[in-house]
Every structure is written in C-alpha cells, then in structure tokens.
Write an enzyme that holds these catalytic residues in place. Sequence first.
Site, mmCIF file in Angstrom:
data_model
loop_
_atom_site.group_PDB
_atom_site.id
_atom_site.type_symbol
_atom_site.label_atom_id
_atom_site.label_comp_id
_atom_site.label_asym_id
_atom_site.label_seq_id
_atom_site.Cartn_x
_atom_site.Cartn_y
_atom_site.Cartn_z
ATOM 1 N N HIS A 68 0.825 -1.199 0.000
ATOM 2 C CA HIS A 68 0.000 0.000 0.000
ATOM 3 C C HIS A 68 0.865 1.257 0.000
ATOM 4 C CE1 HIS A 68 -2.946 2.764 2.272
ATOM 5 N NE2 HIS A 68 -3.323 2.708 1.013
ATOM 6 N N GLU A 71 2.067 1.815 -3.494
ATOM 7 C CA GLU A 71 0.995 2.338 -4.359
ATOM 8 C C GLU A 71 0.935 3.860 -4.267
ATOM 9 O OE1 GLU A 71 -3.367 3.512 -3.888
ATOM 10 O OE2 GLU A 71 -3.166 1.424 -3.255
ATOM 11 N N HIS A 72 1.039 4.398 -3.064
ATOM 12 C CA HIS A 72 1.028 5.849 -2.882
ATOM 13 C C HIS A 72 2.243 6.503 -3.544
ATOM 14 C CE1 HIS A 72 -2.138 6.867 0.259
ATOM 15 N NE2 HIS A 72 -2.282 5.554 0.090
ATOM 16 N N GLU A 148 -4.959 8.299 6.411
ATOM 17 C CA GLU A 148 -5.919 7.399 5.761
ATOM 18 C C GLU A 148 -6.358 6.292 6.711
ATOM 19 O OE1 GLU A 148 -6.229 4.546 1.762
ATOM 20 O OE2 GLU A 148 -4.358 5.561 2.251
#
Length: 451
Positions: A68, A71-72, A148
């Site tokens: 994750h 991905e950012h 997030e």
Amino acid sequence: MNGAVEFPLDLAELSFRAAGESLVRRSVLPSGVRIVSEHVPGSRSLTIGYWVAVGSRDEEPGHFGSTHFLEHLLFKGTAKRTALDIAVAFDSVGGEHNAMTAKEYTCYYAKVQDRDLAMAVEVLTDMLTSSLLDPVEFENERGVILEELAMADDDPSDVANERFFEAVMGDHPLGRPIGGSPDTIRNATHTAVQEHYRANYRPQDLVVTVAGAVDHDVLVAAVTRALALAGWDLSEYAAPVGRRSGNPASISQGARLTIVPRPLEQANLLMGFPGLLASDDRRVTMSVLNSIFGGGMSSRLFQEVREKRGLAYSVYSFAPGYSDAGLFGMYAGCTPAKAGQVAELMLSELHRLAEHGVTADEMKRASGQLSGASALALEDSDTRMSRLGRSEITLGEFVDLDEALRRLALVTAADVQQLAYDLVAGPLSIAAVGALEPDAFAAIMPDPIRS
C-alpha cells in the site's frame, strides 16, 4: 465463444470473439509482459490497467504495509514527471486515474478517451517502472497513509470488517489489513519499500489490460515502446510469473467473538464462516445463494431483518473468494441493544435455508438479478478491464457473459441448499463494533473465546 477460454502462460498470441461481438486479444511478450485487450464495438473511451500480482498477503515480516505504501509513492514522481505533471496529464484531457491495493494484486489504472491511449500508456509506464521513491516524499506519504488509516479507524464498519477478516482467517495472511496498521506504517523503512519495488515490479510480473475503444496492435506497440524507453530489457527472455496455487489453505479460526467497544448509536455487526476459493466450481452457486439470502431488497435478510421487523437499515451478505481461501459474511447495522437479536435472526435464516432449501420463485429472481446485473456492469469499460485483469492473474481463464449465464442456468435449488449446509457446518465468527454488553451474543455463543 463457447465455454471459457484458457489463458496459458506459455501461449504467445490468443484472439477470440466474446459475447456482444467484442474482440479479446492477448499477447505474451518474450520478456514475460502480458497484454490483454477487449475491443468493444461503439466505444469512444477506454480503461487501462497496469497490474502486478502482489498484494498485502505477500508481505513478509518487516515489510507489512509496503504494498500500500508503494501504491502511494508511485504517484509522487519520476525522473521525467513530477507528481503534478502526472495529475495534469490526466486532468487536462478529462481523464481519471487512480490505483487500488488488494489482498492478492495491485492495479494502477486510468480512464480516457480513445485518442488519449498513448498518453495514458506513457504516464502509467513511467510511474510503474521509474518511480523515484524519493526519501522526502516517503516521509510525507507516511503521514498521508497514517491519516488514511485514522480515517478508516473512525469508520466503525471498516473496523468491523477488518476484525471480521482477522476472526475468520486467523493467522493466514489474508486476515491482515490491506493498508497495514499504524504501527507497521510507522515502522516501515524506505529500504524495505525499495526492496518490495525491485522484487515485484519486473517485466514478468506486469499485466496490462485495456477495454473499450482499443486496437490491440497499437496498444502492444505503445506499451513495448514505453517500456523500452523506461530502460526495461524486453529482449531478455523470462516466463511470466506463475499463478498462485489453487489448493485450499489450512485456516485456523482467529476468534469466535471480537467486540470493539465504541460509544456509538449503532452497532456494526459482521458474522460468518469460511467460504469458497475464487476458482471453486461452486462460485456460481455461491452467487445464487448470496443473491437469495442477502443480495438485494427482496432477499431473505432484507425482508426478515428490515422490512418485517425494522431492526436495521443496512443488512446484507457477501462472499469474497481468493486463490486459496474465502469467506461468507453477513452484515447489519443496528441499535446495540438489538445486536444479539439481529445476530440470532441472521444465523437462524441461514440455518433455515440449509435445512429447508429455497423456492422456485427465489431461484428465478436470483437468476434474473444476477444476469441483469452482469449485463449492466459490462456497459462500463472499468468492469471489463478488471475482468481481464482477474482472468489473467487469478483464474487463468476468460468467462464472457454468455458463458456466465450458461453456468448460472445449471445451478439447482439442491446445489444452493447443499452449499448453505456446508457453510453453517464451519466455525462461526462474530465481529462487532459499538456500545455492546459482553454477553450481547450469549444466545448463539454461550461460551465465546474473546479477543
């Protein structure tokens, strides 16, 4: 097209017509890159996805949250483009771009007009192959991801969902949260994310899928050119990475009952059992069962829990499947004082289905719902692009609408009843978030193991 079409990893070229006269073409380059397209007649736009078959379940200790995190970071700039340049490239043509990290794959995607395919290929290729992974941006993004996660932790349904996966899957990697935890993100190192990037973003890992107004030959040429400009050696032979084993994993229940105390007006309740693998032949039967039991306003859960008794506003069932495991779950949001009653009612409805089966009218409604929803979903190039990606990465076969409907027609009421019976024979797990008493579920779990 008659029947499913297999996607062998050692077949260089494949082409066939699917339902609605769409043309599906697939090329496996010598470097292992796989490119799959579906030309849809009459389309003026397309959706393109760059996939790698690595998700949160693939992370090793010390790398939790890296998928994750990465991905950012791939949106934060390359040697050719800043983060703003990437955003402007799509905004200036009215396009959309984003990414998703899942438990078994990661996908970077965009939706644009057909005339903007070359731009989308260039930008997505640059992002995927040439991200700077800048240390300063790494620290900035650590803060973004923590925000997030904090946002998700403020959503009780998200919290209940994470606890439910942990309860059903136990120590299996599928039970871990996709985005990592605050602790794993705080402890993530720049070196670990770089290692994750180098290990999993290679030619043999890459799958490019496009659906809509696409010419396959133009697409292959554009992707090949962009990858070569990025410095990838496409002349060196490499077999595509193998697909995951479809052998069922040994799952040990993580918890029978998990209660997360929160001073909320509603309790968010999830309960269920281990389910089916993505490749299980009974997935179509599961779709029918889910439709009848909790898949719409005419479903048993909706009618019994909401319409007849007014115990919940939102109530439904769901059944995700993965390469070696799956689960079947039921959700309801209700007053904390009624949570035990709702849980008892949902469980008794599933047992009733297992014991007494389903009616001919329910089978007919489920068939109509599923066939109609499938046809409507395919009006969207996003859905078609995702279908290509899952076909290539997970299933190893392509199933078009006609074949899906043929399989649906073969499901019998006896099949549905047997599957329900098999489900309720498994270990029951409950996860709930809200102002709940410790004995809220005593009627169905008189001696629970709490976590």
